[in-house]
Design an enzyme around this catalytic site. Structure first.
Site, PDB file in Angstrom:
ATOM      1  N   ASN A 208       0.852  -1.196   0.000  1.00  0.00           N
ATOM      2  CA  ASN A 208       0.000   0.000   0.000  1.00  0.00           C
ATOM      3  C   ASN A 208       0.890   1.250   0.000  1.00  0.00           C
ATOM      4  O   ASN A 208       2.111   1.140  -0.035  1.00  0.00           O
ATOM      5  CB  ASN A 208      -0.951  -0.017   1.205  1.00  0.00           C
ATOM      6  N   ASP A 277      -3.879  -6.539   4.899  1.00  0.00           N
ATOM      7  CA  ASP A 277      -4.844  -7.471   5.495  1.00  0.00           C
ATOM      8  C   ASP A 277      -4.773  -8.851   4.845  1.00  0.00           C
ATOM      9  O   ASP A 277      -5.155  -9.837   5.456  1.00  0.00           O
ATOM     10  CB  ASP A 277      -6.263  -6.900   5.360  1.00  0.00           C
ATOM     11  N   LYS A 287       9.759 -16.252 -11.094  1.00  0.00           N
ATOM     12  CA  LYS A 287       8.969 -15.119 -11.590  1.00  0.00           C
ATOM     13  C   LYS A 287       7.816 -15.646 -12.463  1.00  0.00           C
ATOM     14  O   LYS A 287       8.052 -16.485 -13.352  1.00  0.00           O
ATOM     15  CB  LYS A 287       9.882 -14.211 -12.419  1.00  0.00           C
ATOM     16  N   PHE A 321      -4.388   2.983  14.840  1.00  0.00           N
ATOM     17  CA  PHE A 321      -4.793   3.965  13.838  1.00  0.00           C
ATOM     18  C   PHE A 321      -5.899   3.309  13.006  1.00  0.00           C
ATOM     19  O   PHE A 321      -5.970   2.089  12.912  1.00  0.00           O
ATOM     20  CB  PHE A 321      -3.619   4.326  12.916  1.00  0.00           C
ATOM     21  N   LYS A 335     -13.116  -0.703  15.652  1.00  0.00           N
ATOM     22  CA  LYS A 335     -11.728  -1.165  15.868  1.00  0.00           C
ATOM     23  C   LYS A 335     -11.308  -0.968  17.329  1.00  0.00           C
ATOM     24  O   LYS A 335     -10.636  -1.814  17.913  1.00  0.00           O
ATOM     25  CB  LYS A 335     -10.762  -0.428  14.929  1.00  0.00           C
ATOM     26  N   LYS A 339     -10.479  -4.471  19.057  1.00  0.00           N
ATOM     27  CA  LYS A 339      -9.047  -4.713  19.270  1.00  0.00           C
ATOM     28  C   LYS A 339      -8.615  -4.346  20.693  1.00  0.00           C
ATOM     29  O   LYS A 339      -7.425  -4.360  21.004  1.00  0.00           O
ATOM     30  CB  LYS A 339      -8.218  -3.954  18.229  1.00  0.00           C
TER      31      LYS A 339
END
Ligand code: PMT
Length: 402
Positions: A208, A277, A287, A321, A335, A339
């Site tokens: 990301n 995730d 490859k 976060f 969350k 969590k």
């Protein structure tokens, strides 16, 4: 960060004097008002005009210059300064201060100040290890002078070893730390930052846009405030923060392993990393070759690192976060509960100036007691300090309730 601070930058005569120019730039960029004092020998390496232009203040070079003494005044500078940084500091300068010799503008002003003095030495390795220098350094340390220890490397004289002036960024970090109250001393932080990379084959990966800036800012701020800090980071282009134990990892599973190994010793955990995730179910050994047929990748779920930490939280503070593109508060609150967090920093990454790969962020802070704080757009360094202010307050509340 240094807004309103009056800093005296002393420059003595060594080849590393050119690095003081970059240090000056960092200090002024952070908002400090910097007054430069140069020794006679320093002028052989860099001109006062360079420092004057960049500091926008007159540069003092001589104790006996009537105009400069009237305009600047060594006693007034000594009284006004919040901090002195001498970079580079020669063996001669260290020896003079240790011996109480004040025979020029810089030594006189340093002797006259009650402000903290940081000394960043730079010299030949044999001078640096010379017993006379070491005795002088030890004497000054005993008297409360702080040293930014030199680095090892190839020295200008051709020798290799200790004696190289620390990089301006490191000296800057020490200046900021010296001016920061140590309200988090005794705390052990574990901070995560950056993205994770989940390999598809030897050349491709799923990841990301996290740059690591937010997490690194958290680690730097905690260290400046006196905490011991471990930073577990995915791949980024950022330099490891000075004074922070930095462990580099690639994948979510590697991050989980390191975080679990380090969590036991931590009192506060801040998870700013953007953990993938999902990962490809299988990593191809070779490859993957291009064909005309569509390529289907099967992804499997990665472990939820923060979720795992939440299970054995104990008395530790756990801050997560949440990066969201919609239903910010609902998702962040979910969350927080699922969590087992004390606080969640929710960034709506669809807003300009918030989230991934920028120097600023816009967040809302959600707390376990249901309270909410909305913060405006601010730099990630500034935000890190605000988050730490809230963390420090939570710690105090927790300690008082025990
Ligand atoms: O790195 P920058 O470019 O500066 O960008 C900053 C940031 C946008 C990455 C940062 O501000 C941020 O929001 N980090 C968390 C991003 C994220 O993964 O959010 P999430 O909502 O998917 O995860 C929630 C929390 O669980 C996070 O604390 C995350 O670290 C943690 N998590 C998520 C998945 C997982 N498998 N394990 C986790 O521990």
């Amino acid at each position: 960060m240094l807004k309103g601070k009056e800093i005296v930058l002393g420059v003595t005569g060594g080849i590393a004097a050119y690095k003081a120019v970059e240090l000056l730039r960092l200090l002024t960029k952070a908002g400090a008002n910097v007054h430069v004092i140069m020794t006679r020998s320093a002028e052989e390496f860099v001109t006062p005009l360079t420092f004057q232009t960049l500091s926008m203040n007159p540069v003092s070079t001589s104790l006996f210059n009537l105009i400069s003494e009237r305009e600047i005044g060594h006693i007034s500078l000594a009284d006004r300064a919040d901090l002195f940084i001498i970079a580079p500091a020669t063996a001669n300068f260290v020896g003079k201060i240790a011996g109480g010799i004040a025979d020029d503008m810089l030594t006189t002003t340093v002797m006259a100040t009650k402000a903290p003095v940081l000394i960043a030495p730079a010299m030949n390795v044999n001078m640096y290890t010379n017993p006379s220098y070491k005795e002088n350094e030890a004497r000054l340390k005993e008297r409360g002078y702080q040293f930014v220890e030199p680095a090892k490397g190839l020295l200008a004289c051709g020798w290799e070893g200790e004696g190289k002036l620390q990089e301006p960024q490191v000296i800057f970090e020490e200046v900021v730390a010296a001016l920061t109250p140590k309200d988090l001393a005794g705390e052990s932080f574990l901070v995560t930052a950056g993205p994770t990379r989940e390999e598809i084959d030897p050349v491709r990966f799923v990841s990301n846009h996290s740059s690591g800036k937010m997490g690194y800012a958290m680690a730097r701020a905690a260290r400046r405030r006196g905490a011991a800090v471990v930073l577990v980071t995915g791949p980024t282009c950022l330099a490891a923060p000075w004074g922070v134990e930095t462990v580099a990892v690639e994948s979510a599973r590697e991050m989980l392993e390191v975080v679990l190994a380090k969590a036991g010793a931590s009192t506060i955990i801040i998870k700013a990393a953007a953990v993938a995730d999902y990962r490809p179910q299988q990593r191809a050994v070779e490859k993957i070759k291009k064909t005309d047929a569509p390529l289907v990748l099967e992804l499997v779920k990665n472990p939820d690192i923060l979720g795992e930490l939440g299970k054995f939280k104990g008395e530790r503070l756990l801050v997560g976060f949440a990066a969201e593109t919609g239903s910010l508060l609902e998702n962040a609150a979910k969350k927080l509960t699922e969590k087992n967090l004390d606080m969640v920093v929710a960034n709506d990454i669809s807003q300009e100036g918030a989230g991934f790969n920028v120097d600023t962020n816009i967040v809302k802070l959600l707390f376990r007691d249901g309270s909410l704080e909305e913060l405006p757009l601010m730099g990630k360094d500034e935000l890190a300090d605000v988050i730490l202010d809230r963390v420090a307050a939570l710690r105090q509340r927790l300690a008082a309730s025990r």
